[in-house]
Design an enzyme around this catalytic site. Sequence first.
Site, PDB file in Angstrom:
ATOM      1  CB  CYS A  59      57.379  92.475 -75.195  1.00  0.00           C
ATOM      2  SG  CYS A  59      58.780  91.425 -75.616  1.00  0.00           S
ATOM      3  NE  ARG A 112      71.448 105.056 -69.108  1.00  0.00           N
ATOM      4  CZ  ARG A 112      72.097 103.879 -69.199  1.00  0.00           C
ATOM      5  NH1 ARG A 112      71.458 102.789 -69.516  1.00  0.00           N
ATOM      6  NH2 ARG A 112      73.397 103.822 -68.984  1.00  0.00           N
ATOM      7  CB  CYS A 155      71.771 103.073 -76.506  1.00  0.00           C
ATOM      8  SG  CYS A 155      70.995 101.466 -76.286  1.00  0.00           S
ATOM      9  CB  CYS A 175      72.843  98.271 -70.198  1.00  0.00           C
ATOM     10  SG  CYS A 175      71.404  99.347 -69.990  1.00  0.00           S
ATOM     11  CB  CYS A 202      56.945  96.092 -77.181  1.00  0.00           C
ATOM     12  SG  CYS A 202      58.167  96.779 -78.312  1.00  0.00           S
ATOM     13  CB  CYS A 260      74.929 100.900 -75.506  1.00  0.00           C
ATOM     14  SG  CYS A 260      73.716  99.820 -74.730  1.00  0.00           S
ATOM     15  CB  CYS A 283      59.369  92.731 -82.802  1.00  0.00           C
ATOM     16  SG  CYS A 283      60.235  91.576 -81.727  1.00  0.00           S
TER      17      CYS A 283
HETATM   18  N1  SAM Z   1      64.188  93.907 -79.009  1.00  0.00           N
HETATM   19  C1  SAM Z   1      65.157  94.058 -78.015  1.00  0.00           C
HETATM   20  C2  SAM Z   1      64.774  93.450 -76.701  1.00  0.00           C
HETATM   21  O1  SAM Z   1      63.604  93.247 -76.461  1.00  0.00           O
HETATM   22  O2  SAM Z   1      65.669  93.180 -75.907  1.00  0.00           O
HETATM   23  C3  SAM Z   1      65.594  95.483 -77.805  1.00  0.00           C
HETATM   24  C4  SAM Z   1      64.605  96.614 -77.869  1.00  0.00           C
HETATM   25  S1  SAM Z   1      63.418  96.673 -76.543  1.00  0.00           S
HETATM   26  C5  SAM Z   1      62.288  97.872 -77.149  1.00  0.00           C
HETATM   27  C6  SAM Z   1      64.319  97.403 -75.199  1.00  0.00           C
HETATM   28  C7  SAM Z   1      63.613  97.612 -73.874  1.00  0.00           C
HETATM   29  O3  SAM Z   1      62.785  98.759 -73.940  1.00  0.00           O
HETATM   30  C8  SAM Z   1      62.662  96.534 -73.387  1.00  0.00           C
HETATM   31  O4  SAM Z   1      63.331  95.466 -72.780  1.00  0.00           O
HETATM   32  C9  SAM Z   1      61.831  97.291 -72.378  1.00  0.00           C
HETATM   33  O5  SAM Z   1      62.387  97.172 -71.088  1.00  0.00           O
HETATM   34  C10 SAM Z   1      61.887  98.739 -72.855  1.00  0.00           C
HETATM   35  N2  SAM Z   1      60.567  99.178 -73.350  1.00  0.00           N
HETATM   36  C11 SAM Z   1      59.987  98.858 -74.513  1.00  0.00           C
HETATM   37  N3  SAM Z   1      58.761  99.400 -74.635  1.00  0.00           N
HETATM   38  C12 SAM Z   1      58.541 100.105 -73.499  1.00  0.00           C
HETATM   39  C13 SAM Z   1      57.451 100.883 -73.020  1.00  0.00           C
HETATM   40  N4  SAM Z   1      56.343 101.031 -73.721  1.00  0.00           N
HETATM   41  N5  SAM Z   1      57.582 101.474 -71.813  1.00  0.00           N
HETATM   42  C14 SAM Z   1      58.718 101.332 -71.085  1.00  0.00           C
HETATM   43  N6  SAM Z   1      59.775 100.601 -71.490  1.00  0.00           N
HETATM   44  C15 SAM Z   1      59.702  99.982 -72.667  1.00  0.00           C
HETATM   45  C1  DTB Z   2      65.725 100.721 -71.768  1.00  0.00           C
HETATM   46  O1  DTB Z   2      65.729 100.118 -70.675  1.00  0.00           O
HETATM   47  N1  DTB Z   2      64.865 101.655 -72.095  1.00  0.00           N
HETATM   48  C2  DTB Z   2      65.082 102.102 -73.461  1.00  0.00           C
HETATM   49  C3  DTB Z   2      66.366 101.326 -73.856  1.00  0.00           C
HETATM   50  N2  DTB Z   2      66.584 100.474 -72.737  1.00  0.00           N
HETATM   51  C4  DTB Z   2      66.437 100.577 -75.111  1.00  0.00           C
HETATM   52  C5  DTB Z   2      63.899 101.885 -74.313  1.00  0.00           C
HETATM   53  C6  DTB Z   2      62.683 102.640 -73.847  1.00  0.00           C
HETATM   54  C7  DTB Z   2      61.616 102.449 -74.849  1.00  0.00           C
HETATM   55  C8  DTB Z   2      60.402 103.246 -74.540  1.00  0.00           C
HETATM   56  C9  DTB Z   2      59.301 103.014 -75.494  1.00  0.00           C
HETATM   57  C10 DTB Z   2      59.564 103.423 -76.918  1.00  0.00           C
HETATM   58  O2  DTB Z   2      60.077 104.542 -77.162  1.00  0.00           O
HETATM   59  O3  DTB Z   2      59.210 102.636 -77.813  1.00  0.00           O
HETATM   60 FE1  SF4 Z   3      60.361  92.822 -79.849  1.00  0.00          FE
HETATM   61 FE2  SF4 Z   3      59.589  94.938 -78.453  1.00  0.00          FE
HETATM   62 FE3  SF4 Z   3      59.844  92.588 -77.250  1.00  0.00          FE
HETATM   63 FE4  SF4 Z   3      62.063  93.894 -78.067  1.00  0.00          FE
HETATM   64  S1  SF4 Z   3      60.621  94.553 -76.481  1.00  0.00           S
HETATM   65  S2  SF4 Z   3      61.601  91.715 -78.334  1.00  0.00           S
HETATM   66  S3  SF4 Z   3      61.250  94.878 -79.927  1.00  0.00           S
HETATM   67  S4  SF4 Z   3      58.368  93.097 -78.895  1.00  0.00           S
END
Ligand code: SAM
Ligand code: DTB
Ligand code: SF4
Length: 321
Positions: free
Chosen positions: A56, A261, A96, A188, A59, A128, A52
């Site tokens: 963030c 959730r 989802c 959501c 992530c 979702c 990506c």
């Molecule tokens: N790329 C899309 C976006 O950013 O909207 C969708 C996938 S993103 C991984 C979905 C959500 O997962 C993020 O907005 C964040 O709130 C949560 N998330 C991602 N990595 C995480 C982590 N290490 N710990 C907790 N929540 C996480």
């Molecule tokens: C949300 O709020 N939490 C989920 C879902 N929406 C997409 C994602 C959690 C991701 C946790 C870190 C991972 O597994 O990469």
């Molecule tokens: Fe990309 Fe992760 Fe950010 Fe979603 S949360 S936009 S997958 S870097």
Amino acid sequence: MNKPFTSRDEIAELYHRPLLDLVFQAAEVHRRHHPSQEIQVCTLQSIKTGGCSEDCGYCSQSVHYETSVAREKLLDKKEVLALAKEAKEGGSTRFCMGSAGRKVKDDEDFAEILEMVKGVSALGLEVCCTLGMLESKQAEQLKEAGLYAYNHNLDTGKNYYAKVVSTRGYEDRLRTIDRVAQAGISLCCGGILGMGESENDRIDLLLTLSELDPAPESVPVNVLVPIPGTPMEEKGQRVPTLELVRVIATARILLPTTMVRLSAGRESLNEVEQAFCFLAGANSIFSGDKLLTTPGPSADADKTLFDLLSLTPQKPYSREA
Ligand code: SAM
Ligand code: DTB
Ligand code: SF4
């Protein structure tokens, strides 16, 4: 009905109430609006992982950081439908699908994702997606394909957001949220605790969530899963469980009809801690031993927990009735 609290001061006052009084009030609100023995069970599936362009700071899937997650191409539709069927058989009612990426592009992958949405919806699951930023037309196409909800998190308070991600702003997130609502898709939208934010940042997030109109259908409350190689692994702090409970209880009171959730980070909570989160108004979880790229609690552990607490999984679409 969702707006008994109007100002930031009122929300701050609520948030800072003595914890047991706050939880008691949240439990009352919960019981007024939801069957207290029901829990929504959702399955999360990463359909396109890694690579990506966004930065963030939490992530595992960002190309800006060296993590153990590699870029993969879009999963095959057949495989996704088989996983959705398995999730349904395992008791989930919501499926989802998450994809890494800044925004949806009008390409072959999106056409395939629309087909996946149709297929999962035809299985009788609430479907979702979380695919990043959307244009209005793309939101309409997803709705047309049968999408029930779209996940797009605000992650933290508006003043702290720039400390978490630099490649997009809060306004970008709000714009997609608005397009989702305009298309008639349930929203959501939630956040992450433990990224070095202050209590004021959490209150700011709760304020923004409570001001969304229509109110979010679900609010995922995530605790940061620290990912080696990301800036938040260094900067993040462990969130005391009672602070998580406080956020859940405040969200429950502010958004009485919303599903709250208990999301990422649940695997590090014991049974008593999870029970306290449910008492404070959480009524939904992600099940399955994997979230997107990190582990979740096992199905066996969840079954034991549900039995101990006499919780039963909610039926799909039962909130429509
Ligand atoms: N790329 C899309 C976006 O950013 O909207 C969708 C996938 S993103 C991984 C979905 C959500 O997962 C993020 O907005 C964040 O709130 C949560 N998330 C991602 N990595 C995480 C982590 N290490 N710990 C907790 N929540 C996480
Ligand atoms: C949300 O709020 N939490 C989920 C879902 N929406 C997409 C994602 C959690 C991701 C946790 C870190 C991972 O597994 O990469
Ligand atoms: Fe990309 Fe992760 Fe950010 Fe979603 S949360 S936009 S997958 S870097």
